[in-house]
Design an enzyme around this catalytic site. Structure first.
Site, mmCIF file in Angstrom:
data_model
loop_
_atom_site.group_PDB
_atom_site.id
_atom_site.type_symbol
_atom_site.label_atom_id
_atom_site.label_comp_id
_atom_site.label_asym_id
_atom_site.label_seq_id
_atom_site.Cartn_x
_atom_site.Cartn_y
_atom_site.Cartn_z
ATOM 1 N N ASP A 7 3.563 -23.499 -5.633
ATOM 2 C CA ASP A 7 2.558 -24.179 -6.436
ATOM 3 C C ASP A 7 3.200 -24.486 -7.787
ATOM 4 O O ASP A 7 4.413 -24.315 -7.970
ATOM 5 C CB ASP A 7 1.277 -23.343 -6.549
ATOM 6 C CG ASP A 7 1.439 -22.082 -7.386
ATOM 7 O OD1 ASP A 7 2.569 -21.768 -7.833
ATOM 8 O OD2 ASP A 7 0.426 -21.393 -7.599
ATOM 9 N N CYS A 64 4.679 -18.551 -5.898
ATOM 10 C CA CYS A 64 3.608 -18.888 -6.826
ATOM 11 C C CYS A 64 3.776 -17.990 -8.048
ATOM 12 O O CYS A 64 4.806 -17.349 -8.205
ATOM 13 C CB CYS A 64 2.223 -18.779 -6.186
ATOM 14 S SG CYS A 64 1.649 -17.126 -5.747
ATOM 15 N N THR A 66 2.432 -15.053 -8.956
ATOM 16 C CA THR A 66 2.641 -13.641 -8.605
ATOM 17 C C THR A 66 3.261 -13.463 -7.227
ATOM 18 O O THR A 66 3.761 -12.392 -6.916
ATOM 19 C CB THR A 66 1.312 -12.871 -8.603
ATOM 20 O OG1 THR A 66 0.465 -13.419 -7.582
ATOM 21 C CG2 THR A 66 0.637 -12.911 -9.967
ATOM 22 N N HIS A 97 13.349 -4.237 9.506
ATOM 23 C CA HIS A 97 12.272 -3.548 10.215
ATOM 24 C C HIS A 97 11.143 -4.463 10.673
ATOM 25 O O HIS A 97 10.544 -4.205 11.722
ATOM 26 C CB HIS A 97 11.671 -2.448 9.335
ATOM 27 C CG HIS A 97 12.633 -1.336 9.064
ATOM 28 N ND1 HIS A 97 12.244 -0.193 8.415
ATOM 29 C CD2 HIS A 97 13.943 -1.179 9.331
ATOM 30 C CE1 HIS A 97 13.281 0.617 8.299
ATOM 31 N NE2 HIS A 97 14.326 0.037 8.846
ATOM 32 N N HIS A 133 10.959 -1.064 16.173
ATOM 33 C CA HIS A 133 10.532 -2.160 15.299
ATOM 34 C C HIS A 133 9.961 -3.322 16.105
ATOM 35 O O HIS A 133 8.970 -3.933 15.701
ATOM 36 C CB HIS A 133 11.684 -2.605 14.410
ATOM 37 C CG HIS A 133 12.185 -1.519 13.507
ATOM 38 N ND1 HIS A 133 11.357 -0.796 12.675
ATOM 39 C CD2 HIS A 133 13.426 -1.018 13.335
ATOM 40 C CE1 HIS A 133 12.072 0.101 12.021
ATOM 41 N NE2 HIS A 133 13.329 0.001 12.412
#
Length: 142
Positions: A7, A64, A66, A97, A133
């Protein structure tokens, strides 16, 4: 091929990632945004995730402010395992993993130097393929 999306808050860091990928000789496709004009992160998180889930791109990177919102948006697409990483250890472990196929980062959280090291770790670390995994990933996908 690496799918990229951000963004407005992640645009500048995405430009740094693009430059870094070009220096490494890696192919990418930019799904936007293409400026710092205000926009909605779900559009770009979904575009990258759809490209990865559909096989058009092998992996994705979404950014973005955060990294939280765009990772949530990307994870809504079936087949995508987007991981928000703020350090190299997390990027390494999510590949080993979780076989994460989309990296999410927060441009207002990370400096460019660390972000590029996280990108390298994410792109250069293979999935371990260990049975435990694989089993856990299958449980996520069900």
């Amino acid at each position: 091929m690496i799918a990229l999306g951000s963004d407005h808050g992640g645009y500048a860091l995405k430009q740094e990632v693009i430059k870094h990928l070009e220096e490494r000789g890696l192919e990418y496709k930019d799904y936007g945004t293409y400026s710092e004009a205000s926009c909605d992160y779900p559009v770009y998180g979904r575009a990258v995730a759809t490209a990865v889930a559909g096989g058009e791109c092998e992996r994705g990177i979404v950014i973005c402010g955060t990294g939280i919102g765009i990772s949530i948006a990307a994870n809504k697409v079936p087949g995508v395992r987007a991981a928000l990483c703020g350090d190299c250890f997390s990027a390494e472990m999510t590949r080993l993993h979780n076989d994460a196929n989309v990296l999410a980062m927060g441009a207002r959280v990370l400096g460019a130097g660390l972000a590029l090291k996280i990108v390298d770790t994410f792109l250069d670390t293979p999935f371990s393929g260990d049975e435990r995994h694989v089993r856990r990933i299958n449980q996520i996908e069900d």
